[in-house]
Design an enzyme around this catalytic site. Structure first.
Site, PDB file in Angstrom:
ATOM      1  CE  LYS A  46      -0.781   0.614   4.974  1.00  0.00           C
ATOM      2  NZ  LYS A  46      -0.088   1.918   5.072  1.00  0.00           N
ATOM      3  CB  THR A  47       4.003   2.231   1.716  1.00  0.00           C
ATOM      4  OG1 THR A  47       3.462   1.971   3.017  1.00  0.00           O
ATOM      5  CG2 THR A  47       4.876   3.473   1.777  1.00  0.00           C
ATOM      6  CG  ASP A 233      -1.317   5.087   4.990  1.00  0.00           C
ATOM      7  OD1 ASP A 233      -1.937   4.090   4.571  1.00  0.00           O
ATOM      8  OD2 ASP A 233      -0.162   5.030   5.447  1.00  0.00           O
ATOM      9  CD  GLU A 234      -2.343   2.063   8.274  1.00  0.00           C
ATOM     10  OE1 GLU A 234      -3.373   1.360   8.317  1.00  0.00           O
ATOM     11  OE2 GLU A 234      -1.195   1.575   8.224  1.00  0.00           O
ATOM     12  CD  GLN A 264      -3.323  -4.514   8.584  1.00  0.00           C
ATOM     13  OE1 GLN A 264      -2.331  -4.167   9.224  1.00  0.00           O
ATOM     14  NE2 GLN A 264      -3.314  -4.606   7.258  1.00  0.00           N
ATOM     15  NE  ARG A 616       1.637  -6.457  11.368  1.00  0.00           N
ATOM     16  CZ  ARG A 616       1.301  -5.809  10.258  1.00  0.00           C
ATOM     17  NH1 ARG A 616       2.066  -4.860   9.774  1.00  0.00           N
ATOM     18  NH2 ARG A 616       0.193  -6.123   9.602  1.00  0.00           N
TER      19      ARG A 616
END
Length: 766
Positions: A46-47, A233-234, A264, A616
């Site tokens: 995504k980044t 973002d997020e 998330q 993670r």
């Protein structure tokens, strides 16, 4: 819900940097007209999509750099994205409006503060500053801060602010208890006190822009015109205030792109509202939805484990993650006697994995549900001489000596900041006692003045005469230092003068203790930080430096290159990745966390948190739980987490290599290789989905005698029971005989409870 079906890829036109994108990433980057929801699964790049999308907008001349607003949740993420964009398209990236919500909107507020009645050099209060103000207000209202916790009141005020509920609305609509009534009274005074101090708290940085735009439509139009493209973002972590202010800004051009993963969403305790992302296509009917489903981070085993967990949740957007990576090693389940055993064995595992496979310390992470779990791991890692970094502990800028120095510096740009003034007017001691300070505060309240305004004319006050002399010396010192700053002296020089003229460093030297030596070293490090800031900033200012310090987030403290094992909560780990991850403390009432303050745990959010922990891991993943744990000074039996019974049994193995048993809700554990102390009791599992049926239980007398089927007492260890208030549970231990028998029951919704059998409203179920 509207879904997006990706069409066969057309020949690509545009810059070369797009050629490395997969089909879904390419679609997300090049869709530049109208609202866009990018559902970005864990590890799906995504980044990269965000940075490439911004670079593409600039390369295609869709917008100038200062017409793009990109909002993140950590300064670290913003810096990394800006650096990546700079590598793609050059220095144009420097002019982007990119940063955290708080940093971007504090920047806007600096420009426009006067329209709200604030000075542009307003102070930003952190959590501890806010609690200090609230504590003072409670004392003024004759409440004891030891009984009415300032932190509790602050949390209630913060929740209200983020829901855009002002003091009047709170008083009229949300007061249902004594604590609520006290909160309403404090809330009304609190916002006035902050404004009088020319200060805003973190929540104000989000709600004041809404107030600004609602009261000044021309100003809203100015910023709507400025920000032709908005990227967030997020998005699953946004609260109501963040949702509203960005919706206001996007209203003109409607070019809003949000990136997030509902799986998330783990910050509801901070006000995050998962419905913001779930309802995006209802808010923007023409929105396109693009799922990013290819995972580039984890092995298939880890991904399969994560997918099996998150599929148990009902509220979610459709997506299925997949990867081209290999199957990898299975997830390993560690069963431990207690928390010390757990920490010691994981330390040994780290040593062994490093030796066998060549991993470095910074490639390991130990993730836990709550901060207090770190202690035993810190001790174990020290015993095994393993370097570690603890994320989420006391911040450098929260240390007393640093807060003191910052208070002095803050007064140089905002003399009306009452909290910081009171903090250092007699620090170090200069003969201004608490009585004099309280007299000044009371007289200021009576006259409707700030305390600084009072002490500037201290000779006209009723303060004790010797204290007047000391106060005048203090005022003259602050005024002279402020003048030095205005005349162009460097921040480093002014800071040195503050430390010398205030006597702060002299007092630490004279104390001559180990603690004072450590505090002096911290202050020297702080001076280094100021020097670095001056050298790395084209136009440094004290106000800008103080703002930068105040907006540092927990995520900014993580150093991925530090040669140390990382210890952190699962909440703190979001957005990070490690080759080897240990998820520890997987026990009921810990992970998932149990009920708190009368509220049941949100199991779906706890499951999302477990999903975050799993994803993670890149290469190796370990689950760990204990059969006993010390709580409140007593050793108590633990039930392993229900989540361990939900994971795909095909990808989890015990230490001995055994697979999950075919027997429902049970792992076949072989601990024969372990020499540690054993738990010889039966490990009890509870099938939470099993239907409940009642057996006979009647009261025979006023002392509650029982008539049992076949004359036998059924309330034995292992029995399934139903409590009128706590719901279904299982007896995990029993002590005493007859009328004095006590049982410890683990309840699904309420955790562990100790009950007197003769008084508890229990029924046997099967």
């Amino acid at each position: 819900m509207k879904t997006f079906t990706l069409q066969p890829e057309e020949p690509r036109k545009g810059p070369d940097f797009l050629t490395g994108l997969n089909k879904q990433q390419y679609e997300a980057v090049t869709h530049t007209n109208g609202p866009l929801l990018i559902v970005a699964g864990a590890g799906s790049g995504k980044t990269r999509v965000l940075t490439y999308r911004i670079a593409y907008l600039l390369q295609q001349f869709k917008a100038a750099p200062n017409e793009i607003l990109a909002l993140t949740f950590t300064n670290k993420a913003a810096r990394e994205m800006k650096e990546r964009i700079k590598n793609l398209i050059g220095d144009k990236a420097q002019k982007l409006w990119m940063g955290t919500f708080h940093s971007i909107f504090s920047k806007i507020l600096r420009f426009e503060a006067e329209k709200l009645g604030y000075g542009k050099d307003f102070t930003i209060y952190d959590t501890s500053d806010s609690e200090t103000v609230i504590k003072q207000i409670l004392q003024e209202l004759n409440f004891d801060p030891k009984e009415i916790k300032p932190k509790t009141i602050r949390n209630k005020i913060s929740d209200a602010k983020n829901q855009l509920i002002d003091p009047d609305a709170f008083q009229s609509r949300f007061v249902s208890s004594t604590l609520d009534d006290i909160t309403a009274r404090v809330y009304a005074i609190y916002i006035k006190r902050l404004k009088q101090s020319n200060a805003m708290d973190f929540d104000d940085l989000l709600i004041k822009p809404i107030e600004l735009f609602e009261e000044n439509p021309d100003l809203l139009e100015k910023y709507q015109e400025r920000f032709k493209y908005i990227l967030i973002d997020e998005y699953q972590d946004t609260n109501h205030a963040q949702y509203k202010v960005t919706k206001m800004l996007a209203e003109k051009y409607n070019n809003i792109c949000v990136v997030g993963d509902d799986a998330q969403s783990i910050y509801s305790f901070r006000g995050a509202d998962i419905t913001n992302i779930l309802n995006f296509q209802e808010d923007y009917e023409s929105a396109k939805q693009v799922p990013l489903e290819q995972n580039y981070r984890s092995t298939r085993s880890i991904l399969q484990c994560a997918d099996s967990i998150i599929k148990k949740n009902k509220k979610q957007l459709d997506k299925t993650l997949w990867t081209e990576q290999g199957l990898g090693d299975p997830v390993i389940l560690l069963k431990n006697y207690d928390e010390r055993d757990e920490a010691n064995r994981i330390a040994k595992y780290i040593v062994e994995i490093k030796m066998r496979h060549g991993y470095k310390n910074n490639e390991f992470a130990i993730l836990y549900r709550t901060n207090y779990q770190s202690r035993v791991f810190e001790e174990a890692l020290r015993r095994h001489d393993i370097a570690y970094q603890l994320i989420g502990g006391l911040s450098f800028y929260q240390r007393k000596e640093i807060k003191d120095v910052l208070a002095y510096l803050t007064l140089l740009v905002n003399k009306h900041d009452e909290t910081n003034l009171i903090r250092i007017i007699n620090e170090p001691s200069r003969g201004i006692g608490n009585k004099s300070i309280n007299d000044l505060r009371n007289q200021a309240r009576e006259r409707g003045m700030s305390i600084w305004s009072m002490i500037e004319q201290v000779e006209q006050t009723d303060v004790y005469k010797p204290a007047k002399v000391r106060i005048r010396e203090f005022v003259n010192m602050i005024n002279q230092l402020s003048s030095d700053l205005e005349q162009g002296r460097s921040l480093s020089e002014v800071t040195r003068s503050v430390l010398e003229q205030s006597g702060y460093m002299k007092a630490l030297v004279e104390e001559n203790s180990y603690d004072s030596m450590m505090r002096r070293e911290n202050i020297l490090e702080f001076q280094n930080a100021i020097s670095y800031y001056e050298k790395g900033t084209s136009n440094p200012s004290l106000s800008a430096f103080l703002q930068e310090i105040s907006l540092i987030t927990d995520g900014d403290k993580f150093d991925e290159n530090k040669p140390a094992v990382t210890l952190m909560t699962v909440h703190g780990s979001k957005g990070l990745e490690f080759p080897v991850v240990f998820v520890v403390g997987l026990e009921e009432n810990l992970f998932p966390v149990g009920a708190r303050d009368g509220f049941d745990a949100d199991i779906e959010e706890e499951r999302r948190l477990f999903y975050v922990a799993i994803t993670r891991a890149e290469e190796r993943l370990y689950f760990s739980y204990c059969t006993t744990r010390f709580k409140f000074g007593e050793e108590q039996q633990q039930l392993r987490s229900r989540f361990l019974d939900e994971v795909d049994p095909g990808v989890v193995r015990t230490e001995s290599g055994a697979t999950i048993s075919q027997k429902q809700d049970r792992f076949s554990l072989d601990d024969s290789s372990s020499n540690r102390k054993r738990d010889n009791s039966t490990h009890i599992e509870y099938d939470w989905e099993k239907p409940i049926t009642k057996k006979t239980r009647t009261s025979a007398t006023s002392t509650i005698q029982y008539e049992y089927e076949n004359g036998e007492d059924p309330f034995q260890v292992g029995a399934h029971v139903l409590h009128a208030k706590f719901g279904p549970g299982k007896i995990i231990s029993r002590s005493g005989l007859g009328m004095d028998a006590k049982v410890v029951v683990f309840f699904k919704q309420r955790g562990q409870k100790k009950l007197m059998l003769r008084a508890a409203p229990l029924q046997i179920i099967e």
